[in-house]
Design a protein around this motif. Structure first.
Motif, PDB file in Angstrom:
ATOM      1  N   THR A   1      15.568  29.069  19.370  1.00  0.00           N
ATOM      2  CA  THR A   1      16.286  27.825  19.623  1.00  0.00           C
ATOM      3  C   THR A   1      16.324  27.688  21.021  1.00  0.00           C
ATOM      4  N   ASP A   2      15.887  26.923  21.722  1.00  0.00           N
ATOM      5  CA  ASP A   2      16.079  26.628  23.303  1.00  0.00           C
ATOM      6  C   ASP A   2      17.489  25.879  23.375  1.00  0.00           C
ATOM      7  N   ARG A   3      18.238  26.547  24.624  1.00  0.00           N
ATOM      8  CA  ARG A   3      19.560  25.987  24.767  1.00  0.00           C
ATOM      9  C   ARG A   3      19.580  25.907  26.566  1.00  0.00           C
ATOM     10  N   ILE A   4      20.066  25.083  27.112  1.00  0.00           N
ATOM     11  CA  ILE A   4      20.091  24.937  28.463  1.00  0.00           C
ATOM     12  C   ILE A   4      21.663  25.000  28.775  1.00  0.00           C
ATOM     13  N   SER A   5      22.220  25.848  29.778  1.00  0.00           N
ATOM     14  CA  SER A   5      23.398  25.673  30.202  1.00  0.00           C
ATOM     15  C   SER A   5      23.701  25.971  31.496  1.00  0.00           C
ATOM     16  N   THR A   6      24.977  25.799  32.104  1.00  0.00           N
ATOM     17  CA  THR A   6      25.570  26.182  33.291  1.00  0.00           C
ATOM     18  C   THR A   6      26.501  27.390  33.478  1.00  0.00           C
ATOM     19  N   ARG A   7      26.612  28.123  34.293  1.00  0.00           N
ATOM     20  CA  ARG A   7      27.554  29.047  34.841  1.00  0.00           C
ATOM     21  C   ARG A   7      28.170  28.756  36.239  1.00  0.00           C
ATOM     22  N   VAL A   8      29.483  28.529  36.540  1.00  0.00           N
ATOM     23  CA  VAL A   8      30.020  28.466  37.797  1.00  0.00           C
ATOM     24  C   VAL A   8      30.953  29.349  38.293  1.00  0.00           C
ATOM     25  N   VAL A   9      30.814  29.712  39.522  1.00  0.00           N
ATOM     26  CA  VAL A   9      31.615  30.638  40.200  1.00  0.00           C
ATOM     27  C   VAL A   9      32.532  29.798  40.952  1.00  0.00           C
ATOM     28  N   ALA A  10      33.733  29.367  40.634  1.00  0.00           N
ATOM     29  CA  ALA A  10      34.815  28.378  41.183  1.00  0.00           C
ATOM     30  C   ALA A  10      35.670  29.013  42.037  1.00  0.00           C
ATOM     31  N   LEU A  11      35.588  28.863  43.260  1.00  0.00           N
ATOM     32  CA  LEU A  11      36.297  29.736  44.141  1.00  0.00           C
ATOM     33  C   LEU A  11      37.380  28.969  44.838  1.00  0.00           C
ATOM     34  N   LYS A  12      38.591  29.456  45.062  1.00  0.00           N
ATOM     35  CA  LYS A  12      39.828  28.625  45.647  1.00  0.00           C
ATOM     36  C   LYS A  12      39.828  29.194  47.016  1.00  0.00           C
ATOM     37  N   PRO A  13      40.272  28.414  47.987  1.00  0.00           N
ATOM     38  CA  PRO A  13      40.528  28.807  49.518  1.00  0.00           C
ATOM     39  C   PRO A  13      41.068  30.248  49.743  1.00  0.00           C
ATOM     40  N   SER A  14      41.831  30.850  48.524  1.00  0.00           N
ATOM     41  CA  SER A  14      42.384  32.138  48.724  1.00  0.00           C
ATOM     42  C   SER A  14      41.183  33.062  48.669  1.00  0.00           C
ATOM     43  N   GLY A  15      40.194  32.929  47.932  1.00  0.00           N
ATOM     44  CA  GLY A  15      39.031  33.664  47.728  1.00  0.00           C
ATOM     45  C   GLY A  15      38.965  34.097  46.191  1.00  0.00           C
ATOM     46  N   GLU A  16      40.085  33.622  45.500  1.00  0.00           N
ATOM     47  CA  GLU A  16      40.132  33.908  44.036  1.00  0.00           C
ATOM     48  C   GLU A  16      39.328  32.915  43.328  1.00  0.00           C
ATOM     49  N   ILE A  17      38.523  33.599  42.161  1.00  0.00           N
ATOM     50  CA  ILE A  17      37.515  32.758  41.471  1.00  0.00           C
ATOM     51  C   ILE A  17      38.209  32.592  39.926  1.00  0.00           C
ATOM     52  N   ALA A  18      37.692  31.772  39.201  1.00  0.00           N
ATOM     53  CA  ALA A  18      38.172  31.605  37.776  1.00  0.00           C
ATOM     54  C   ALA A  18      37.388  32.313  36.955  1.00  0.00           C
ATOM     55  N   ILE A  19      38.114  33.076  35.990  1.00  0.00           N
ATOM     56  CA  ILE A  19      37.541  34.069  35.070  1.00  0.00           C
ATOM     57  C   ILE A  19      37.852  33.879  33.954  1.00  0.00           C
ATOM     58  N   ILE A  20      37.291  34.045  32.811  1.00  0.00           N
ATOM     59  CA  ILE A  20      38.039  33.947  31.465  1.00  0.00           C
ATOM     60  C   ILE A  20      37.767  35.147  30.589  1.00  0.00           C
ATOM     61  N   TYR A  21      39.097  35.685  29.997  1.00  0.00           N
ATOM     62  CA  TYR A  21      39.099  36.645  29.172  1.00  0.00           C
ATOM     63  C   TYR A  21      38.916  36.455  27.827  1.00  0.00           C
ATOM     64  N   VAL A  22      37.943  36.805  27.046  1.00  0.00           N
ATOM     65  CA  VAL A  22      37.605  36.343  25.794  1.00  0.00           C
ATOM     66  C   VAL A  22      38.296  37.538  24.787  1.00  0.00           C
ATOM     67  N   LYS A  23      39.271  37.432  24.295  1.00  0.00           N
ATOM     68  CA  LYS A  23      39.993  38.426  23.551  1.00  0.00           C
ATOM     69  C   LYS A  23      39.133  38.886  22.200  1.00  0.00           C
ATOM     70  N   GLU A  24      38.506  37.929  21.507  1.00  0.00           N
ATOM     71  CA  GLU A  24      37.569  38.312  20.265  1.00  0.00           C
ATOM     72  C   GLU A  24      36.201  38.644  20.950  1.00  0.00           C
ATOM     73  N   GLY A  25      36.111  39.994  20.955  1.00  0.00           N
ATOM     74  CA  GLY A  25      34.976  40.568  21.589  1.00  0.00           C
ATOM     75  C   GLY A  25      35.136  41.428  23.100  1.00  0.00           C
ATOM     76  N   ASN A  26      36.350  41.189  23.338  1.00  0.00           N
ATOM     77  CA  ASN A  26      36.939  42.000  24.599  1.00  0.00           C
ATOM     78  C   ASN A  26      35.898  41.994  25.767  1.00  0.00           C
ATOM     79  N   TYR A  27      35.751  40.772  26.282  1.00  0.00           N
ATOM     80  CA  TYR A  27      34.766  40.756  27.389  1.00  0.00           C
ATOM     81  C   TYR A  27      35.512  39.422  28.382  1.00  0.00           C
ATOM     82  N   TYR A  28      35.023  39.541  29.518  1.00  0.00           N
ATOM     83  CA  TYR A  28      35.085  38.377  30.509  1.00  0.00           C
ATOM     84  C   TYR A  28      34.120  37.478  30.726  1.00  0.00           C
ATOM     85  N   LYS A  29      34.260  36.246  31.291  1.00  0.00           N
ATOM     86  CA  LYS A  29      33.235  35.241  31.330  1.00  0.00           C
ATOM     87  C   LYS A  29      33.300  34.388  32.392  1.00  0.00           C
TER      88      LYS A  29
END
Length: 173
Positions: free
Chosen positions: A24-52
């Motif tokens: 099944t085809d799926r089209i999606s996006t990924r974003v590197v969201a950068l603050k002026p401080s240089g920090e980026i948004a990252i999401i920890y996913v507890k179910e599966g123990n990974y970051y996205k």
């Protein structure tokens, strides 16, 4: 690592297409969201123990750029401005019964005061949004040991995307 001088974005294939499977085809996006401080948004996913990275599927009535802006707002609460309507990289995944192509964007955070608006599934998976420097985010992603096959796909994809973004950011400063 991004070394191409052409305008063609770098592309990574994750997984192997099985000619015996129907995808099944799926089209999606990924974003590197950068603050002026240089920090980026990252999401920890507890179910599966990974970051996205923030991102997700493109809905039928929206463009990839509209989906990118929506997904960041939903998953982090932040409002971002894309640095370009052109994506800087793509990934193509063959996982389970899905063939997913992700368009990857670099964005600047305009306002980070909002709250995430997560789906029931994201809440159940234990999404926890954080801000961290790119190098630290890459370390966290690399050190995570996903407990699911899905998490392993996400880890490989998002380390690639973040590495490409870091190269772009570093080469432009």
């Amino acid at each position: 690592m991004a070394t191409s001088s052409s305008n063609t974005p770098n592309h990574k294939i994750i997984g192997t297409k099985d000619p015996a499977k129907s995808y099944t085809d799926r089209i999606s996006t990924r974003v590197v969201a950068l603050k002026p401080s240089g920090e980026i948004a990252i999401i920890y996913v507890k179910e599966g123990n990974y970051y996205k990275l923030p991102g997700g599927g493109i809905e039928a009535d929206e463009s990839p750029t509209e989906a990118a802006l929506r997904e960041v707002k939903e998953e982090t609460g932040a409002i971002v401005s894309l640095r370009s309507t052109n994506y800087f990289a793509t990934t193509e995944e063959f996982r389970f019964q899905q063939h997913q192509v992700s368009y990857c964007y670099l964005a600047d955070v305009v306002d980070d005061a909002g709250e995430p608006c997560l789906t029931e599934e994201e809440l159940a998976d234990g999404f926890v949004q954080q801000w961290m420097m790119i190098g630290k985010a890459l370390e966290a992603m690399s050190a995570a040991e996903p407990t699911t096959e899905f998490g392993c796909f996400v880890k490989e994809r998002d380390i690639y995307v973040l590495t490409e973004a870091k190269w772009l950011i570093d080469s432009s400063s």
